[in-house]
Write a protein that holds these residues in place. Structure first.
Motif, PDB file in Angstrom:
ATOM      1  N   ASN A 189       0.837  -1.196   0.000  1.00  0.00           N
ATOM      2  CA  ASN A 189       0.000   0.000   0.000  1.00  0.00           C
ATOM      3  C   ASN A 189       0.869   1.242   0.000  1.00  0.00           C
ATOM      4  O   ASN A 189       1.726   1.402   0.886  1.00  0.00           O
ATOM      5  N   PHE A 190       0.643   2.123  -0.949  1.00  0.00           N
ATOM      6  CA  PHE A 190       1.427   3.351  -0.990  1.00  0.00           C
ATOM      7  C   PHE A 190       0.877   4.363   0.012  1.00  0.00           C
ATOM      8  O   PHE A 190      -0.247   4.847  -0.112  1.00  0.00           O
ATOM      9  N   LEU A 203      -4.348   1.060   8.183  1.00  0.00           N
ATOM     10  CA  LEU A 203      -5.008  -0.010   7.437  1.00  0.00           C
ATOM     11  C   LEU A 203      -4.047  -1.151   7.153  1.00  0.00           C
ATOM     12  O   LEU A 203      -4.409  -2.332   7.286  1.00  0.00           O
ATOM     13  N   THR A 204      -2.839  -0.804   6.779  1.00  0.00           N
ATOM     14  CA  THR A 204      -1.818  -1.823   6.487  1.00  0.00           C
ATOM     15  C   THR A 204      -1.587  -2.727   7.685  1.00  0.00           C
ATOM     16  O   THR A 204      -1.515  -3.953   7.562  1.00  0.00           O
ATOM     17  N   ALA A 218       3.418  -1.202   3.927  1.00  0.00           N
ATOM     18  CA  ALA A 218       3.244   0.133   3.359  1.00  0.00           C
ATOM     19  C   ALA A 218       4.573   0.640   2.829  1.00  0.00           C
ATOM     20  O   ALA A 218       5.628   0.392   3.422  1.00  0.00           O
ATOM     21  N   LEU A 219       4.513   1.334   1.713  1.00  0.00           N
ATOM     22  CA  LEU A 219       5.691   1.981   1.135  1.00  0.00           C
ATOM     23  C   LEU A 219       5.463   3.483   1.247  1.00  0.00           C
ATOM     24  O   LEU A 219       4.433   4.005   0.809  1.00  0.00           O
ATOM     25  N   ALA A 248       6.176  -0.233   7.600  1.00  0.00           N
ATOM     26  CA  ALA A 248       6.144   0.962   6.757  1.00  0.00           C
ATOM     27  C   ALA A 248       7.583   1.273   6.331  1.00  0.00           C
ATOM     28  O   ALA A 248       8.397   1.680   7.156  1.00  0.00           O
ATOM     29  N   MET A 249       7.875   1.038   5.067  1.00  0.00           N
ATOM     30  CA  MET A 249       9.231   1.257   4.540  1.00  0.00           C
ATOM     31  C   MET A 249       9.316   2.650   3.918  1.00  0.00           C
ATOM     32  O   MET A 249       8.562   2.997   3.020  1.00  0.00           O
TER      33      MET A 249
END
Length: 256
Positions: free
Chosen positions: A144-145, A170-171, A187-188, A245-246
């Motif tokens: 997910n972006f 959400l992620t 997430a990205l 989250a990356m």
């Protein structure tokens, strides 16, 4: 497309990308194609020129399915079409977004809802549609972006910033619920990636210089810089990473 790494498990994988025909999305589509994946993507605007440009370069040509992602039934229908063409979707990338600027004073209820309908709602419903396919295959990945915009507390686009913060939540919720089915969700979080849209609308020389000063790496990000991180999160190379989250931003935001 220059590949810095090869992720062998992406060869022949069925990939679905939202907004995959322009900007970062186009780079993602080509990045997966270069790995040998079968890529279907949706986009509201015409992406036939992009498809024509990359067709014949890789083992598989991209499948462009025109769709307004705010129309959830239509979006789910395109995912079924993608699965019929390429097999069950095992890699989902929720990339599409609209970061049009808007002030607090001028935003209406309709504007707010429209912003969430593009920037947040599809992330949930694509995951809902893909999860049964992934479960049946015994694995799957969802990327997910999000964005560093909410970490920076950026002004002038409160609806967008709110949606991007919500995507991180959400992620984590999806990762917890879908994990027992061997579905990973991450997430990205890109920094300011200088797509054509950004350059045409908002990238003034002054703002570019100021943002570069915030980065540890004094080089502007291009769409290419996001691709390998997404490939990694979509590959079994990251098989024990989920709910994370990356950040890929040249060193502006600090996580951890």
């Amino acid at each position: 497309m220059t590949s810095f790494a090869t992720f062998h498990d992406l060869d022949n994988a069925s990939v679905f990308i939202t907004g995959g025909g322009s900007g970062i999305g186009a780079a993602l589509t080509e990045g997966f194609l270069a790995q040998g994946a079968k890529v279907a993507f949706v986009q509201r605007s015409d992406a036939s020129a992009f498809v024509s440009d990359v067709s014949g370069k890789y083992a598989h040509d991209p499948l462009f399915l025109p769709c307004d992602i705010t129309d959830i039934p239509a979006l789910k229908k395109t995912m079924q079409s993608a699965a019929q063409a390429h097999g069950p979707i095992t890699r989902l990338v929720n990339n599409a977004a609209n970061d049009t600027r808007h002030t607090v004073a001028d935003t209406t209820v309709g504007d707010w809802d429209a912003c969430q309908n593009v920037n947040l709602r599809p992330h949930f419903f694509t995951a809902q549609a893909a999860a049964p396919m992934m479960k049946a295959q015994g694995y799957g990945t969802i990327v997910n972006f999000s964005s560093i915009s909410y970490m920076m507390g950026m002004a002038g686009m409160a609806g967008y910033v709110t949606a991007k913060a919500a995507i991180t939540g959400l992620t984590r919720a999806l990762a917890r619920e879908l994990g027992p089915d061997h579905i990973r969700v991450n997430a990205l979080m890109p920094g300011w990636v200088l797509t054509q849209r950004q350059m045409e609308l908002w990238a003034t020389p002054e703002d570019l210089a100021a943002h570069l000063d915030r980065q540890c790496l004094h080089e502007h990000l291009a769409p290419r810089d996001i691709v390998d991180a997404v490939l990694f999160l979509s590959s079994q190379a990251s098989r024990m990473m989920t709910g994370q989250a990356m950040v890929v931003d040249g060193g502006v935001a600090v996580s951890g």
